[in-house]
Design an enzyme around this catalytic site. Sequence first.
Site: not given
Length: 398
Positions: A130, A212, A247
């Site tokens: 990311w 993560d 999310k």
Amino acid sequence: MFKHLNAVAGDPLLALIVAHQQDPNPKKIDLGVGVYKDDNGNTPILNTVKKAEAILLEQESSKSYQGVYGAAEFESVIKDLVLGEGNPLIASGRIRSTQTPGGTGALKVAADFVSANLKGARLWVSDPTWGNHKSIFDSAGVEILDYPYYDPATNGLRVDDMMAKLEAEAKEGDVLLVHACCHNPTGIDLQLDHWKVLTEFVKQRGLLPLVDAAYQGFGDGLDKDLAGLRHMAANVQDMLIANSFSKNFGIYRERCGGLSVIAASADEADAAFSIIGQAIRANYSMPPSHGAAVVSTIMNDPALKAEWELEVAEMRDRINGLREKLVNKLAASGVSKDFAFIQDQRGMFSYSGLTLEQVRTLRSEYSIYIADTGRMSVAGVSDDNIDYLCESIAKVVG
């Protein structure tokens, strides 16, 4: 004072979103934005979130500060979701968790913690990772190194190369950042066997794993997605975990996340947690309350929690179903390239295997917006645009 400053380029993905918004083509498709969308192109508010907010509207009695770590009751919510209810680590006191402003806030606090307290620690990240991972740790003054991950030749995982690189160059005290599931940007995940090998390596080399967990529930299930993380947590002495509620609860703008620290003993965990509290105080002082209050309300109400799990499953099934449809429709379109690998990937993103030239042609001639790397957001595909998308890709790829 500012005459010597030069403007810097903005985030290319944000620029892509703006370009899509300004495109007058009625057939335009945005496959760059990194948020879940329904078949109408909207990012919906979950029913459980609406219900929780109604409860809060009725019952919330104060807007006062909640302290550096956020609401005290939210700590158990983070632990239970990340490790699973009843995990022995929780009862041992070896894990402490704090609310943060999104998963990004958790990573920023982790970066500050590493920089200030683990002198000489370098951060290892997957190639690619990311985009903000590097920015966050670079801003904290942490040296960043890449380990091999994505293989463009096979659209798969370079696990042997990954381990060879780490074995050759990772040093004791380094930090190893691993994506828990739904790897962003590739969609290619480590399997449980890979996690087991990595766990043993971390222990032998004396590395600090930082996991993560931004997309729990969007791959194969709320528990299955974190099987590797939980194996590692059960078998290492020290660990950091950054997780996001953006999310799986659909509360992107509420900025709700968590940072957890696991240590060899409860006393060590408490000491590290106190230092993390100092980092928070010096950074943003204390987190916002609304997102955490929504999540807590849902997770502490058995009926709402059960309904939320169904909503997560619905989002997950839609994304996985879109992957299958894409593969089938691309094959039916007569495209020369085999895109079957898209179905094996997980999460919202896919490294499509499209070249930079092909991506730019799709953008300029067909108003289909995909990142230059070929990463596309599968959630941006819908029943209304999938035929046009596959036909356009077939024309460009040949």
